[in-house]
Design a protein around this motif. Structure first.
Motif, PDB file in Angstrom:
ATOM      1  N   ARG A 306       0.849  -1.186   0.000  1.00 11.86           N
ATOM      2  CA  ARG A 306       0.000   0.000   0.000  1.00 11.86           C
ATOM      3  C   ARG A 306       0.884   1.234   0.000  1.00 11.86           C
ATOM      4  NH1 ARG A 306      -1.871  -1.444   5.604  1.00 11.86           N
ATOM      5  NH2 ARG A 306      -0.439  -0.420   7.068  1.00 11.86           N
ATOM      6  N   LYS A 307       0.323   2.351  -0.415  1.00 12.52           N
ATOM      7  CA  LYS A 307       1.091   3.578  -0.526  1.00 12.52           C
ATOM      8  C   LYS A 307       1.589   4.049   0.837  1.00 12.52           C
ATOM      9  CE  LYS A 307      -0.721   5.743  -4.732  1.00 12.52           C
ATOM     10  NZ  LYS A 307      -1.407   6.939  -5.287  1.00 12.52           N
ATOM     11  N   THR A 308       2.775   4.608   0.835  1.00 10.48           N
ATOM     12  CA  THR A 308       3.288   5.285   2.026  1.00 10.48           C
ATOM     13  C   THR A 308       2.775   6.724   2.016  1.00 10.48           C
ATOM     14  OG1 THR A 308       5.294   5.942   0.857  1.00 10.48           O
ATOM     15  CG2 THR A 308       5.380   3.875   2.089  1.00 10.48           C
ATOM     16  N   VAL A 309       2.955   7.409   3.108  1.00 15.87           N
ATOM     17  CA  VAL A 309       2.551   8.804   3.196  1.00 15.87           C
ATOM     18  C   VAL A 309       3.406   9.644   2.250  1.00 15.87           C
ATOM     19  CG1 VAL A 309       4.112   9.193   5.148  1.00 15.87           C
ATOM     20  CG2 VAL A 309       2.213  10.763   4.772  1.00 15.87           C
ATOM     21  N   ASP A 310       2.790  10.533   1.485  1.00 10.37           N
ATOM     22  CA  ASP A 310       3.523  11.467   0.628  1.00 10.37           C
ATOM     23  C   ASP A 310       3.885  12.672   1.500  1.00 10.37           C
ATOM     24  OD1 ASP A 310       4.308  13.476  -1.201  1.00 10.37           O
ATOM     25  OD2 ASP A 310       3.147  12.530  -2.798  1.00 10.37           O
ATOM     26  N   ILE A 311       5.109  12.687   1.961  1.00 12.08           N
ATOM     27  CA  ILE A 311       5.523  13.682   2.951  1.00 12.08           C
ATOM     28  C   ILE A 311       5.421  15.100   2.394  1.00 12.08           C
ATOM     29  CG2 ILE A 311       7.409  14.464   4.435  1.00 12.08           C
ATOM     30  CD1 ILE A 311       8.411  11.561   4.474  1.00 12.08           C
ATOM     31  N   ALA A 312       5.946  15.304   1.194  1.00 11.37           N
ATOM     32  CA  ALA A 312       5.943  16.645   0.605  1.00 11.37           C
ATOM     33  C   ALA A 312       4.516  17.132   0.352  1.00 11.37           C
ATOM     34  CB  ALA A 312       6.747  16.653  -0.688  1.00 11.37           C
ATOM     35  N   ALA A 313       3.682  16.266  -0.209  1.00 13.15           N
ATOM     36  CA  ALA A 313       2.311  16.670  -0.515  1.00 13.15           C
ATOM     37  C   ALA A 313       1.521  16.960   0.755  1.00 13.15           C
ATOM     38  CB  ALA A 313       1.622  15.585  -1.331  1.00 13.15           C
ATOM     39  N   THR A 314       1.696  16.122   1.779  1.00 14.85           N
ATOM     40  CA  THR A 314       0.958  16.299   3.027  1.00 14.85           C
ATOM     41  C   THR A 314       1.354  17.599   3.726  1.00 14.85           C
ATOM     42  OG1 THR A 314       0.819  13.898   3.299  1.00 14.85           O
ATOM     43  CG2 THR A 314       0.392  15.249   5.242  1.00 14.85           C
ATOM     44  N   LEU A 315       2.654  17.843   3.812  1.00 13.56           N
ATOM     45  CA  LEU A 315       3.109  19.074   4.466  1.00 13.56           C
ATOM     46  C   LEU A 315       2.831  20.291   3.599  1.00 13.56           C
ATOM     47  CD1 LEU A 315       6.464  17.906   6.122  1.00 13.56           C
ATOM     48  CD2 LEU A 315       4.176  18.070   7.116  1.00 13.56           C
ATOM     49  N   GLY A 316       2.801  20.092   2.272  1.00 10.33           N
ATOM     50  CA  GLY A 316       2.455  21.200   1.382  1.00 10.33           C
ATOM     51  C   GLY A 316       1.059  21.737   1.654  1.00 10.33           C
ATOM     52  N   LYS A 317       0.137  20.862   2.055  1.00 11.52           N
ATOM     53  CA  LYS A 317      -1.221  21.282   2.371  1.00 11.52           C
ATOM     54  C   LYS A 317      -1.279  22.078   3.674  1.00 11.52           C
ATOM     55  CE  LYS A 317      -3.350  17.336   0.014  1.00 11.52           C
ATOM     56  NZ  LYS A 317      -4.121  16.069   0.178  1.00 11.52           N
ATOM     57  N   GLU A 318      -0.265  21.878   4.543  1.00 14.16           N
ATOM     58  CA  GLU A 318      -0.231  22.572   5.828  1.00 14.16           C
ATOM     59  C   GLU A 318       0.689  23.794   5.784  1.00 14.16           C
ATOM     60  OE1 GLU A 318       0.721  19.913   9.000  1.00 14.16           O
ATOM     61  OE2 GLU A 318      -0.525  18.291   8.218  1.00 14.16           O
ATOM     62  N   LYS A 319       1.096  24.182   4.606  1.00  6.98           N
ATOM     63  CA  LYS A 319       2.060  25.259   4.422  1.00  6.98           C
ATOM     64  C   LYS A 319       1.541  26.585   4.990  1.00  6.98           C
ATOM     65  CE  LYS A 319       4.628  27.335   0.547  1.00  6.98           C
ATOM     66  NZ  LYS A 319       4.816  27.239  -0.911  1.00  6.98           N
ATOM     67  N   GLU A 320       2.374  27.215   5.808  1.00  5.58           N
ATOM     68  CA  GLU A 320       2.046  28.508   6.395  1.00  5.58           C
ATOM     69  C   GLU A 320       3.277  29.410   6.331  1.00  5.58           C
ATOM     70  OE1 GLU A 320       0.574  27.851  10.315  1.00  5.58           O
ATOM     71  OE2 GLU A 320      -1.390  27.140   9.629  1.00  5.58           O
ATOM     72  N   GLY A 321       3.717  29.681   5.119  1.00  5.62           N
ATOM     73  CA  GLY A 321       4.848  30.577   4.945  1.00  5.62           C
ATOM     74  C   GLY A 321       6.177  29.892   4.731  1.00  5.62           C
ATOM     75  N   GLN A 322       6.242  28.577   4.908  1.00  6.76           N
ATOM     76  CA  GLN A 322       7.495  27.868   4.659  1.00  6.76           C
ATOM     77  C   GLN A 322       7.821  27.879   3.174  1.00  6.76           C
ATOM     78  OE1 GLN A 322       4.894  26.519   6.260  1.00  6.76           O
ATOM     79  NE2 GLN A 322       5.508  25.597   8.214  1.00  6.76           N
ATOM     80  N   PHE A 323       9.114  27.920   2.850  1.00  3.19           N
ATOM     81  CA  PHE A 323       9.587  27.822   1.467  1.00  3.19           C
ATOM     82  C   PHE A 323       9.910  26.363   1.216  1.00  3.19           C
ATOM     83  CE2 PHE A 323      12.515  28.065  -2.073  1.00  3.19           C
ATOM     84  CZ  PHE A 323      12.026  29.125  -2.842  1.00  3.19           C
ATOM     85  N   LEU A 324       9.166  25.722   0.317  1.00  2.96           N
ATOM     86  CA  LEU A 324       9.267  24.283   0.129  1.00  2.96           C
ATOM     87  C   LEU A 324       9.996  23.934  -1.175  1.00  2.96           C
ATOM     88  CD1 LEU A 324       5.703  23.077   1.212  1.00  2.96           C
ATOM     89  CD2 LEU A 324       7.708  23.582   2.627  1.00  2.96           C
ATOM     90  N   VAL A 325      10.932  22.994  -1.067  1.00  9.48           N
ATOM     91  CA  VAL A 325      11.729  22.552  -2.214  1.00  9.48           C
ATOM     92  C   VAL A 325      11.618  21.037  -2.326  1.00  9.48           C
ATOM     93  CG1 VAL A 325      14.011  22.518  -3.297  1.00  9.48           C
ATOM     94  CG2 VAL A 325      13.350  24.446  -1.818  1.00  9.48           C
ATOM     95  N   GLY A 326      11.201  20.557  -3.491  1.00  6.52           N
ATOM     96  CA  GLY A 326      11.095  19.125  -3.713  1.00  6.52           C
ATOM     97  C   GLY A 326      12.066  18.640  -4.768  1.00  6.52           C
ATOM     98  N   PHE A 327      12.130  17.328  -4.930  1.00  6.96           N
ATOM     99  CA  PHE A 327      12.993  16.700  -5.938  1.00  6.96           C
ATOM    100  C   PHE A 327      12.140  15.784  -6.805  1.00  6.96           C
ATOM    101  CE2 PHE A 327      16.275  18.324  -3.371  1.00  6.96           C
ATOM    102  CZ  PHE A 327      17.481  18.218  -4.056  1.00  6.96           C
TER     103      PHE A 327
END
Length: 404
Positions: A306-327
């Protein structure tokens, strides 16, 4: 960054010694004063006259000129330099450095040097992989010497793999970057908090088996060191890796699974200014992790995943001013997939690299990237050592944060 710096360039016996000419030229062009020291075994590979002409200094390769009685003072040379760079560094010379042997001018200068020492090995892939060579390099690094890892490609033996001397442009870039860090001139991220994920995750099948990938964590660790050198307080959430952190401003948190990595990131997320998702997180995990080792039976084994948690996508939804960089590591339709991930995960930047590019991806000392921004711009970079790639990524982040 190298203007006015005094550089001792050691050249050892290797077919890659011909690159020392280009390297010398680049160092001089960058404003450095270069003193070349050759080992006796390097002399057949490249003439001292070439290097003397390019460096505008006589090349040294013996303790003294017996005709004139002039002594080449190894202690004074070691004190003169701002940095000592050995490129190419042969297996023989590295073994001498590691063992404290002192049978030529270069080894004597190494033992006398008080400046940072940078080692750029060049040898065949089997020599580079040999346990004795690896042990010597690990020992030298444990003493604070800086390793500029060889790059992958076709070798003089005709084999293909890691062992060729890093390209002179990459060596100069890494040298300039490291010396600027040590000078303490920068610190553009002073007061900023940066969260970085690195390495693979291991999703357990049973107590001895797991689902994972070939990530070494080197990219994430290079980013952590680069951010700390710029003054940031770094939290590094790391999957399983043999790498170690050096900078005292890096707090390392070790995890195994995607869920553990997510929980560690979530615990620190709200207080961060920048978050860089550099880890290669497993996309799937077994539905059931067996408590006992699965015994071999039958011709096949079926695992339900089964799928693992998508860390970037999940935290992206909780974004409150953080600058997010993915790969994004892709094998086809690279740009299209990278831009889609940038949007879907609410990122500010995404770093694309392709497994189709030679020298890029897992297990390499180098990488070739393109950085896409949410404003629609993008920048492509040539193949570089991962430490130099980390510097490029950080420059992009700093330019977007407007703290330069």
């Amino acid at each position: 960054m190298l203007h006015g710096k005094k550089i001792l360039l050691g050249v050892c016996g290797s077919i890659a010694a011909y690159k020392a000419a280009h390297l010398t030229r680049l160092l001089v062009k960058a404003g450095a004063e270069v003193q070349v020291i050759m080992t006796p075994s390097a002399l057949p590979f490249i003439g001292p006259l070439t290097l003397a002409t390019l460096s505008k200094r006589p090349v040294l390769h013996q303790y003294a000129n017996t005709d004139t009685g002039e002594w080449h003072n190894h202690v004074a040379l070691g004190l003169w330099a701002d940095a000592m760079l050995v490129a190419p560094a042969s297996a023989n010379t590295l073994a001498k450095f590691a063992g404290g042997l002192c049978d030529n001018l270069l080894t004597a200068v190494y033992l006398s040097a008080r400046c940072p020492v940078f080692l750029a090995p060049a040898m065949d892939l089997d020599m580079y992989r040999h346990p004795s060579a690896r042990a010597n390099l690990q020992r030298l690094q444990s003493w604070g010497n800086h390793l500029i890892e060889p790059e992958s490609g076709e070798l003089a033996s005709g084999l293909h793999g890691q062992g060729r001397l890093a390209e002179p442009e990459n060596i100069v870039a890494l040298l300039a970057q490291q010396l600027s860090r040590q000078s303490g001139i920068k610190e553009r991220l002073l007061g900023k908090k940066v969260l970085i994920t690195a390495g693979p995750t291991y999703e357990g099948i049973d107590p001895v088996r797991f689902i994972g990938n070939h990530s070494t964590g080197r990219m994430g660790y290079a980013l952590a060191e680069a951010a700390a050198a710029e003054g940031a307080r770094v939290v590094l959430v790391s999957g399983p890796t043999q790498l170690q952190v050096q900078h005292p401003s890096i707090q390392r948190i070790n995890v195994q699974s995607a869920q553990q990595m997510f929980e560690a990131c979530h615990a620190h997320y709200s207080s961060q200014d920048v978050v860089i998702f550099a880890a290669a997180v497993a996309d799937y995990k077994p539905v059931v992790q067996e408590e006992q080792k699965i015994k071999k039976k039958g011709e096949s084994l079926v695992l339900e995943l089964r799928k693992t948690v998508d860390i970037a996508a999940t935290l992206g939804k909780e974004k409150e001013g953080q600058f997010l960089v993915g790969f994004a590591l892709e094998t086809e339709h690279e740009q299209e997939h990278a831009r889609q991930k940038l949007k879907n995960k609410n990122l500010d930047l995404i770093v694309l690299n392709s497994l189709r590019e030679e020298g890029a991806g897992f297990g390499h000392a180098t990488n070739k990237i393109t950085i896409f921004s949410k404003d629609g711009s993008h920048n492509a970079y040539p193949l570089k050592q991962k430490e130099a790639v980390a510097a490029d990524i950080l420059e992009e982040i700093i330019s977007k944060l407007d703290v330069a």
